[in-house]
Write a protein that holds these residues in place. Structure first.
Motif, PDB file in Angstrom:
ATOM      1  N   SER A 154       0.810  -1.218   0.000  1.00  0.00           N
ATOM      2  CA  SER A 154       0.000   0.000   0.000  1.00  0.00           C
ATOM      3  C   SER A 154       0.840   1.262   0.000  1.00  0.00           C
ATOM      4  O   SER A 154       2.029   1.243   0.337  1.00  0.00           O
ATOM      5  N   TYR A 155       0.189   2.348  -0.344  1.00  0.00           N
ATOM      6  CA  TYR A 155       0.741   3.703  -0.220  1.00  0.00           C
ATOM      7  C   TYR A 155      -0.335   4.533   0.460  1.00  0.00           C
ATOM      8  O   TYR A 155      -1.523   4.376   0.183  1.00  0.00           O
ATOM      9  N   ALA A 156       0.082   5.405   1.356  1.00  0.00           N
ATOM     10  CA  ALA A 156      -0.853   6.354   1.962  1.00  0.00           C
ATOM     11  C   ALA A 156      -0.124   7.676   2.178  1.00  0.00           C
ATOM     12  O   ALA A 156       1.022   7.696   2.635  1.00  0.00           O
ATOM     13  N   LEU A 157      -0.788   8.743   1.837  1.00  0.00           N
ATOM     14  CA  LEU A 157      -0.262  10.083   2.041  1.00  0.00           C
ATOM     15  C   LEU A 157      -0.079  10.328   3.533  1.00  0.00           C
ATOM     16  O   LEU A 157      -0.921   9.921   4.335  1.00  0.00           O
ATOM     17  N   ASP A 158       1.001  10.963   3.902  1.00  0.00           N
ATOM     18  CA  ASP A 158       1.251  11.304   5.300  1.00  0.00           C
ATOM     19  C   ASP A 158       0.088  12.138   5.814  1.00  0.00           C
ATOM     20  O   ASP A 158      -0.173  13.224   5.305  1.00  0.00           O
ATOM     21  N   PRO A 159      -0.664  11.632   6.821  1.00  0.00           N
ATOM     22  CA  PRO A 159      -1.867  12.332   7.264  1.00  0.00           C
ATOM     23  C   PRO A 159      -1.600  13.633   8.029  1.00  0.00           C
ATOM     24  O   PRO A 159      -2.459  14.491   8.098  1.00  0.00           O
ATOM     25  N   VAL A 160      -0.400  13.780   8.576  1.00  0.00           N
ATOM     26  CA  VAL A 160      -0.099  14.971   9.372  1.00  0.00           C
ATOM     27  C   VAL A 160       0.442  16.103   8.506  1.00  0.00           C
ATOM     28  O   VAL A 160      -0.090  17.205   8.491  1.00  0.00           O
ATOM     29  N   TYR A 161       1.502  15.820   7.760  1.00  0.00           N
ATOM     30  CA  TYR A 161       2.161  16.869   6.986  1.00  0.00           C
ATOM     31  C   TYR A 161       1.799  16.848   5.504  1.00  0.00           C
ATOM     32  O   TYR A 161       2.102  17.788   4.786  1.00  0.00           O
ATOM     33  N   GLY A 162       1.210  15.775   5.035  1.00  0.00           N
ATOM     34  CA  GLY A 162       0.852  15.689   3.620  1.00  0.00           C
ATOM     35  C   GLY A 162       2.058  15.660   2.702  1.00  0.00           C
ATOM     36  O   GLY A 162       1.995  16.115   1.573  1.00  0.00           O
ATOM     37  N   MET A 163       3.183  15.137   3.208  1.00  0.00           N
ATOM     38  CA  MET A 163       4.402  15.082   2.394  1.00  0.00           C
ATOM     39  C   MET A 163       4.121  14.343   1.090  1.00  0.00           C
ATOM     40  O   MET A 163       3.589  13.258   1.088  1.00  0.00           O
ATOM     41  N   GLY A 164       4.475  14.945  -0.013  1.00  0.00           N
ATOM     42  CA  GLY A 164       4.297  14.317  -1.313  1.00  0.00           C
ATOM     43  C   GLY A 164       2.913  14.447  -1.898  1.00  0.00           C
ATOM     44  O   GLY A 164       2.592  13.793  -2.884  1.00  0.00           O
ATOM     45  N   LYS A 165       2.103  15.292  -1.331  1.00  0.00           N
ATOM     46  CA  LYS A 165       0.711  15.430  -1.781  1.00  0.00           C
ATOM     47  C   LYS A 165       0.605  15.631  -3.288  1.00  0.00           C
ATOM     48  O   LYS A 165      -0.215  15.019  -3.946  1.00  0.00           O
ATOM     49  N   TRP A 166       1.440  16.492  -3.849  1.00  0.00           N
ATOM     50  CA  TRP A 166       1.350  16.804  -5.274  1.00  0.00           C
ATOM     51  C   TRP A 166       2.356  16.044  -6.121  1.00  0.00           C
ATOM     52  O   TRP A 166       2.552  16.341  -7.286  1.00  0.00           O
ATOM     53  N   SER A 167       3.014  15.033  -5.540  1.00  0.00           N
ATOM     54  CA  SER A 167       3.874  14.166  -6.347  1.00  0.00           C
ATOM     55  C   SER A 167       3.002  13.446  -7.369  1.00  0.00           C
ATOM     56  O   SER A 167       1.807  13.258  -7.154  1.00  0.00           O
ATOM     57  N   SER A 168       3.618  13.004  -8.432  1.00  0.00           N
ATOM     58  CA  SER A 168       2.848  12.305  -9.463  1.00  0.00           C
ATOM     59  C   SER A 168       2.330  10.970  -8.933  1.00  0.00           C
ATOM     60  O   SER A 168       2.913  10.377  -8.020  1.00  0.00           O
ATOM     61  N   THR A 169       1.253  10.513  -9.527  1.00  0.00           N
ATOM     62  CA  THR A 169       0.699   9.215  -9.157  1.00  0.00           C
ATOM     63  C   THR A 169       1.740   8.125  -9.391  1.00  0.00           C
ATOM     64  O   THR A 169       1.896   7.216  -8.580  1.00  0.00           O
TER      65      THR A 169
END
Length: 166
Positions: free
Chosen positions: A134-149
């Motif tokens: 699995s992959y999950a976006l860091d829920p606290v800081y959102g690191m990588g939010k706009w990285s490509s899929t």
């Protein structure tokens, strides 16, 4: 001897420094590293092709091209099928779930989707799980939010095929 000097303070260099700092911080937060997590791997024979079952419930339209590109890097052919339409020759199956959210990327005004989480599972044609990751976006800081899929999916594919999370 006392020397006097004239000092001129302009806010423009300070403004440029603030802008540069903001851009660097924004880049760090929005294009951070991706990691696979919760990987389960059972030793299995190497395979060269996989059938992907299309998930009509997923709104992550970029996930399948990303998954197929990463599989190609590992020299694995893939083809996407609607549930129940694949030929009986499909020995290995990849199932996925993926979730997206909407937000406005930095320096733009338009909403865009971004992948928040995905789980990929490799199974045999009889349903036996070979691996899952699995992959999950860091829920606290959102690191990588706009990285490509694709950059979010790449370590998950590697973990699926090797059992190693990077």
């Amino acid at each position: 001897m006392l020397q006097t000097a004239c000092s001129i303070f302009t806010p423009v260099p300070l403004f440029e420094l603030v802008k540069a700092s903001g851009t660097a911080a924004s880049t760090l937060i929005t294009v951070g590293p991706s990691k696979a997590k919760d990987t389960v791997y059972h030793i299995h024979p190497i395979f060269g092709k996989v059938c992907i079952e299309f998930n009509p419930q997923s709104q992550a339209v970029e996930i399948l091209p990303a998954v197929q590109s990463e599989l190609r890097l590992h020299q694995i052919e893939s083809r996407i099928y609607e549930a129940g339409t694949a030929p009986s020759t499909c020995e290995i199956w990849l199932n996925y779930v993926a979730y997206v959210e909407w937000d406005i990327p930095p320096f733009t005004n338009d909403y865009k989707t971004y992948l928040t989480s995905t789980t990929l599972t490799l199974r045999t044609s009889t349903g036996k799980v070979l691996s899952k990751s699995s992959y999950a976006l860091d829920p606290v800081y959102g690191m990588g939010k706009w990285s490509s899929t694709r950059s979010k999916v790449a370590p998950v594919i590697t973990a699926l095929l090797t059992g190693f999370e990077n």
